[in-house]
Design an enzyme around this catalytic site. Structure first.
Site, PDB file in Angstrom:
ATOM      1  N   MET A   1     -18.445 -34.612  46.708  1.00 25.64           N
ATOM      2  CA  MET A   1     -18.982 -33.347  47.193  1.00 25.64           C
ATOM      3  C   MET A   1     -20.021 -33.624  48.280  1.00 25.64           C
ATOM      4  SD  MET A   1     -17.407 -30.968  45.533  1.00 25.64           S
ATOM      5  CE  MET A   1     -18.418 -29.577  46.075  1.00 25.64           C
TER       6      MET A   1
ATOM      7  N   HIS B   1      -6.327 -26.085  47.416  1.00 24.25           N
ATOM      8  CA  HIS B   1      -7.477 -26.451  46.588  1.00 24.25           C
ATOM      9  C   HIS B   1      -8.000 -25.220  45.870  1.00 24.25           C
ATOM     10  CE1 HIS B   1     -10.820 -29.143  45.539  1.00 24.25           C
ATOM     11  NE2 HIS B   1     -11.612 -28.087  45.681  1.00 24.25           N
TER      12      HIS B   1
ATOM     13  N   HIS C   1     -10.039 -28.036  40.983  1.00 25.19           N
ATOM     14  CA  HIS C   1     -11.358 -28.668  40.844  1.00 25.19           C
ATOM     15  C   HIS C   1     -12.140 -27.897  39.788  1.00 25.19           C
ATOM     16  CE1 HIS C   1     -15.482 -29.253  43.096  1.00 25.19           C
ATOM     17  NE2 HIS C   1     -15.482 -29.841  41.909  1.00 25.19           N
TER      18      HIS C   1
ATOM     19  N   ASP D   1     -15.182 -32.650  49.948  1.00 20.29           N
ATOM     20  CA  ASP D   1     -15.252 -31.192  49.886  1.00 20.29           C
ATOM     21  C   ASP D   1     -16.683 -30.758  50.194  1.00 20.29           C
ATOM     22  OD1 ASP D   1     -15.146 -28.501  49.293  1.00 20.29           O
ATOM     23  OD2 ASP D   1     -14.595 -28.756  47.192  1.00 20.29           O
TER      24      ASP D   1
ATOM     25  N   MET E   1     -15.101 -22.252  38.532  1.00 18.66           N
ATOM     26  CA  MET E   1     -16.533 -22.320  38.204  1.00 18.66           C
ATOM     27  C   MET E   1     -16.815 -21.468  36.974  1.00 18.66           C
ATOM     28  SD  MET E   1     -18.038 -21.722  42.020  1.00 18.66           S
ATOM     29  CE  MET E   1     -17.106 -22.241  43.454  1.00 18.66           C
TER      30      MET E   1
ATOM     31  N   GLY F   1     -19.338 -22.323  52.150  1.00 26.36           N
ATOM     32  CA  GLY F   1     -20.074 -22.050  53.371  1.00 26.36           C
ATOM     33  C   GLY F   1     -21.364 -22.811  53.547  1.00 26.36           C
TER      34      GLY F   1
ATOM     35  N   MET G   1     -15.265 -27.087  37.922  1.00 29.40           N
ATOM     36  CA  MET G   1     -16.730 -27.127  37.884  1.00 29.40           C
ATOM     37  C   MET G   1     -17.172 -26.424  36.608  1.00 29.40           C
ATOM     38  SD  MET G   1     -17.616 -26.395  41.902  1.00 29.40           S
ATOM     39  CE  MET G   1     -16.031 -25.737  42.413  1.00 29.40           C
TER      40      MET G   1
ATOM     41  N   ASP H   1     -10.939 -23.835  43.290  1.00 34.38           N
ATOM     42  CA  ASP H   1     -12.258 -24.094  42.698  1.00 34.38           C
ATOM     43  C   ASP H   1     -12.468 -23.203  41.478  1.00 34.38           C
ATOM     44  OD1 ASP H   1     -13.485 -26.040  44.496  1.00 34.38           O
ATOM     45  OD2 ASP H   1     -13.347 -24.469  46.007  1.00 34.38           O
TER      46      ASP H   1
ATOM     47  N   SER I   1      -9.215 -24.419  50.772  1.00 34.65           N
ATOM     48  CA  SER I   1      -9.800 -23.897  49.544  1.00 34.65           C
ATOM     49  C   SER I   1      -9.636 -22.386  49.488  1.00 34.65           C
ATOM     50  CB  SER I   1     -11.285 -24.240  49.471  1.00 34.65           C
ATOM     51  OG  SER I   1     -11.893 -23.557  48.395  1.00 34.65           O
TER      52      SER I   1
END
Length: 215
Positions: free
Chosen positions: A136, A30, A63, A174, A34, A144, A65, A32, A7
């Site tokens: 998830m 990957h 991905h 993930d 958001m 983290g 979100m 992310d 990621s």
């Protein structure tokens, strides 16, 4: 073989080109995305995906979100995403269906995502048409976090659904994936592992990828 998808959320964005090279032995990259609404964090958008596409020929696993993701399918597909995954919680079922149909029109692979609170059964209306289901194992929004072991039965249940209805579908996990939890999710049925700090926080990213694969 299990696929590893580092990621870039855990990468150093000031030197993203070099950070991609650090994980060139991985299977996927990957990404992310958001929006600050579906989750409380804001990360990257279409311009970064476009830059990533210019910098690498790796498979871009994006991905989303974001609320009502159908609004952005075309833009991310045209930016270079190979696969887009949308959260089932991010819209009503007609909106999720519209997002998947938009992916079809763009000719890219399709994924759906479940937050920890969402039951395994939620995948059933979509399982026969998607290429990937992402579970998830942390709350989405921040890297983290600690792995949520109570998601292992869900992973196993979705693996059973996949074997029953669509064996070609990937099962991705993930959140909190490290050399210990990787073995647990693989045993439960995952075949794609997203890892952020376990790869980018390691002194040797290539070695970290080998360890996660079990090599």
């Amino acid at each position: 073989m299990v696929k590893i998808a580092p990621s870039i959320l855990s990468a150093d964005f000031a030197r993203l080109g070099q950070e991609i090279q650090r994980v060139k032995s991985a299977d996927w990259l990957h990404v992310d995305v958001m929006d600050g609404m579906f989750v409380s964090n804001i990360s990257i958008g279409v311009p970064v995906v476009k830059s990533l596409r210019k910098a690498t020929d790796m498979f871009l696993d994006v991905h989303l979100m974001i609320e009502k993701p159908v609004r952005y399918i075309d833009a991310f597909a045209q930016a270079g995403a190979d696969l887009l995954s949308v959260h089932l919680e991010a819209d009503m079922p007609p909106g999720i269906r519209a997002a998947l149909e938009a992916m079809d029109r763009q000719g890219i692979k399709k994924g759906i995502v479940l937050r920890p609170i969402t039951a395994a059964e939620a995948v059933l209306p979509y399982i026969e048409e998607v290429d990937l289901i992402l579970v998830m194992t942390v709350e989405p929004g921040f890297g983290g976090q600690k792995f949520m072991a109570d998601q292992l039965p869900k992973i196993a249940a979705i693996r059973r659904y996949i074997e029953m209805y669509h064996p070609a579908c990937h099962l991705e996990v993930d959140g909190g994936v490290d050399p210990v939890t990787a073995r647990q999710v693989i045993q439960a049925g995952a075949d794609v592992l997203v890892a952020g700090s376990a790869v980018y926080g390691a002194p040797d990213a290539e070695e970290a990828i080998r360890v996660l694969r079990g090599q």
